[in-house]
Design an enzyme around this catalytic site. Sequence first.
Site, short mmCIF file in Angstrom:
data_model
loop_
_atom_site.label_atom_id
_atom_site.label_comp_id
_atom_site.label_asym_id
_atom_site.label_seq_id
_atom_site.Cartn_x
_atom_site.Cartn_y
_atom_site.Cartn_z
N GLU A 199 1.55 -8.78 -0.76
CA GLU A 199 2.59 -8.96 -1.77
C GLU A 199 3.78 -9.58 -1.05
OE1 GLU A 199 3.63 -5.32 -3.71
OE2 GLU A 199 5.25 -6.28 -4.84
N ARG B 275 -5.35 3.24 6.44
CA ARG B 275 -4.28 2.37 6.91
C ARG B 275 -3.86 2.76 8.32
NH1 ARG B 275 0.61 1.10 4.14
NH2 ARG B 275 -0.59 0.72 2.30
N LYS C 24 6.96 -1.66 4.21
CA LYS C 24 7.89 -2.77 4.01
C LYS C 24 9.20 -2.31 3.40
CE LYS C 24 4.64 -5.33 2.15
NZ LYS C 24 4.05 -6.29 1.23
P1 ATP Z 1 3.73 -1.70 2.38
O1 ATP Z 1 3.66 -0.26 2.00
O2 ATP Z 1 4.15 -1.92 3.78
O3 ATP Z 1 4.48 -2.54 1.39
P2 ATP Z 1 1.44 -2.68 1.11
O4 ATP Z 1 0.07 -2.14 1.16
O5 ATP Z 1 2.19 -2.51 -0.16
O6 ATP Z 1 2.23 -2.16 2.35
P3 ATP Z 1 0.67 -5.39 0.81
O7 ATP Z 1 1.45 -6.61 1.05
O8 ATP Z 1 0.32 -5.04 -0.58
O9 ATP Z 1 1.46 -4.19 1.47
O10 ATP Z 1 -0.61 -5.36 1.74
C1 ATP Z 1 -1.49 -6.44 1.95
C2 ATP Z 1 -2.77 -5.90 2.53
O11 ATP Z 1 -2.51 -5.26 3.77
C3 ATP Z 1 -3.38 -4.88 1.62
O12 ATP Z 1 -4.75 -5.11 1.53
C4 ATP Z 1 -3.07 -3.57 2.30
O13 ATP Z 1 -4.04 -2.62 2.01
C5 ATP Z 1 -3.04 -3.96 3.77
N1 ATP Z 1 -2.15 -3.06 4.51
C6 ATP Z 1 -0.86 -2.79 4.28
N2 ATP Z 1 -0.38 -1.88 5.14
C7 ATP Z 1 -1.41 -1.54 5.95
C8 ATP Z 1 -1.58 -0.64 7.05
N3 ATP Z 1 -0.58 0.11 7.50
N4 ATP Z 1 -2.79 -0.57 7.65
C9 ATP Z 1 -3.80 -1.34 7.21
N5 ATP Z 1 -3.73 -2.20 6.19
C10 ATP Z 1 -2.55 -2.31 5.56
MG MG Z 2 2.02 -3.29 -2.00
#
Ligand code: ATP
Ligand code: MG
Length: 558
Positions: A36, A262, A272
Site C-alpha cells: 500500500e 510477519r 508504517k
Molecule cells: P504496515 O503495518 O507496516 O503498514 P502492511 O502489511 O500494512 O504493513 P503493506 O504495504 O500492506 O503493509 O504490505 C505489503 C506486503 O508486505 C503485504 O503482503 C504484507 O503482508 C507484507 N508485509 C508487511 N509487513 C510485513 C512484515 N513485518 N513481515 C513480513 N511481511 C510483511
Molecule cells: Mg496495509
Amino acid sequence: MSAESKKAHNFIESLIGDAIAEGRHSGQVVTRFPPEPNGYLHIGHAKSICLNFGIAETFDGVCTLRFDDTNPEKESQEYIDAIKQDVHWLGYEWAGEVRYASDYFDAIYDFAVELIEKGKAYVCALTADQMAEYRGTLKEPGQNSPYRDRPVEENLQMFRDMRDGKYQNGELVLRAKIDMASPNINLRDPILYRIRYADHHQTGDKWCIYPMYDFTHPISDAMEGITHSLCTLEFEDHRPLYDWVLENITAPCQPRQIEFARLNLNYTITSKRKLRRLVDEGFVDGWNDPRMPTISGMRRRGYTPESLRTFCDMIGVNKAGGTVDMGMLEFAIREDLNIRAPRAMCVMRPLKVTLTNYPENQTETLVLPVHPQNPDMGEREVIWSQTLFIDREDFSEEPPRKWKRLAPDQAVRLRGGYVMTCREVIRDQNGEVVELKCEYDANTLGVNPEGYKPNGVVHWVSATDSVETDINQYDRLFNQESPDGDKETDFVDSINPDSLVVLHGARVEKSLANPRTDLPYQFEREGYFFCDQELTAKAGRPVFNRTVTLRDSWGKGK
Ligand code: ATP
Ligand code: MG
C-alpha cells in the site's frame, strides 16, 4: 523446479513443489508483491519481497508489483516512487508494467454489480455505530441489517447513485450478503464499498466510492492471474472472505491465499504508521534516516542488498512468528562487508604525533592492500610524513595492565608503516595532551625491530595527506527490546538518546577525499562506514555513516 531436484527454501515452496509434482498445479507460478503506497518499505517488507520474488524465481514463474491503492487520503506518488526504487535496489525485476489496484476499479465496480444482481450484496444505511452494534461479538451472533432485503433493482439504482455522487461521505455502504451469524466476524456482511470524496493519485476525481481491501485484493489477484497470493498471518481469518468473493463472481481464475508470519525485529518497529510518526514528529531525519528500519534508511546507512537478502534467507519463512534478534541483521551485513568492503584508515579523535627523527619536508609512499585477504581488490597508497595523527584512545599515560597500544617510552607499529616509540608528551595550559613526540625506527618497515617488541598495532593517517571528515556514529534507534510491546507506554519514550553521535574533525586517508558510493569501507579497528552523499554534498567534505561496528558490542559498554 522439480520437487526432487532442489530443496525447498520454505514451507510455501514445499506446498507449491508438491502440488506441481502431484499434478495439482500446472502452468506458470505467478506471485505478487502488493504494497500500500502509504509509507516507505521496511525490513518486514523485504521479507515479503524476497519470498514472493524468490518463489517466482524458484519455479521459473513471475512476480508482479501491484500498488494496493484503495485509501487515497493516505497515499502518495512519493511513496510509489520510493517503493519502486527499493524493490529494484533489492535486486528484483517485476513482470511487466507496475500494476495498481486502481487499474481494476472499473472491473471491481462491475463485479460488485454482479453480486448485487445475484442478490449477494446490498446497499446499507446503518451508521458506523449501528453497524458495530449489529455486528455482534465473538461470543454472540450479529443481527441482520434492516436494509438486507432491499430489492435488487433498488440496490442497483442506489449503488449507481453512490458512484454518481448523490450521497455524502459515509452515508451509505455496499455490503456483501453472507451470514450475520457466522463465527467468523469477517463474514458478517462485510463492507465492499464506501463513499469517499477524495482525490486519488492515479484516478484523480473519477471515483467517489472506493472498494475495501478485502474485496479489492482477491479481484486484483484474479485479474493478474496470480496463482499464489502470499500474505501475513493476520489475514488468515480473511481467507474465507477472499475465497467467497472469488466463488461468487465470474472470476478469471482462482488464486490461492497462503499465510506466513510477519517479521518482527527487536530494538525496532515495523509498522508504517509508527514509522511515519517518527518522521512527522521529527524524531528522525526523514524516512531514510540511517537509523530507520526502512530499506531506504538501511541503504543510506550502508546495508547492501546482498546482506538483506541473506538475512531474509537466514530467518526463513514459517507460520510460527516470534521476534528476530537485531544481532542477526548485523551479522548478515558484517559477513558481507568483511568479504567485500575495501579497507581504509580513519582516525576518529586525532592526536598529533611528531616524528622527531624524520625530516620535515620528506614523505614516503607506502603501498597497502585494499583488502588483506583479497589481492584482486588491488592496492592503495598512503603517505608517511613527519607529522601524523593517531587516535586519542590509542594513547594512555598510565596504561592499564595488558595495554596493547601506545604509552610513554613504549613502542607500537603503525599499520602498514614503521614502529615508533613515544618519547615526550606535550600538554596545553589546561594540562590536556595535545601532541606526542615520537621516534620512528627506520629499520622496521615490514620487519620486526631488533631487540625490542612493539606493544601492538594502531591505525594512523598523515597530517598533510589526510582529509577532514565527519562521522555519524549510529546505534540502535530504541533501547528497549520491544519498543511497542507495552500498551501503557508510548514507543517514542524508548528512543535511544545515543542513537546518533556525531564526531567532527575525524581524518581519513587522502584516497577517501572522493569516497566510493557503492560500498562501505572498513575503517580498520573501527567498523564499517558508508559515505552519505546527501550530507557530503551539504558539508563540502566527506561525511560517513557508521553501518555497523566490527563486533557485536551492544549492551557491553563498548
Ligand atoms: P504496515 O503495518 O507496516 O503498514 P502492511 O502489511 O500494512 O504493513 P503493506 O504495504 O500492506 O503493509 O504490505 C505489503 C506486503 O508486505 C503485504 O503482503 C504484507 O503482508 C507484507 N508485509 C508487511 N509487513 C510485513 C512484515 N513485518 N513481515 C513480513 N511481511 C510483511
Ligand atoms: Mg496495509
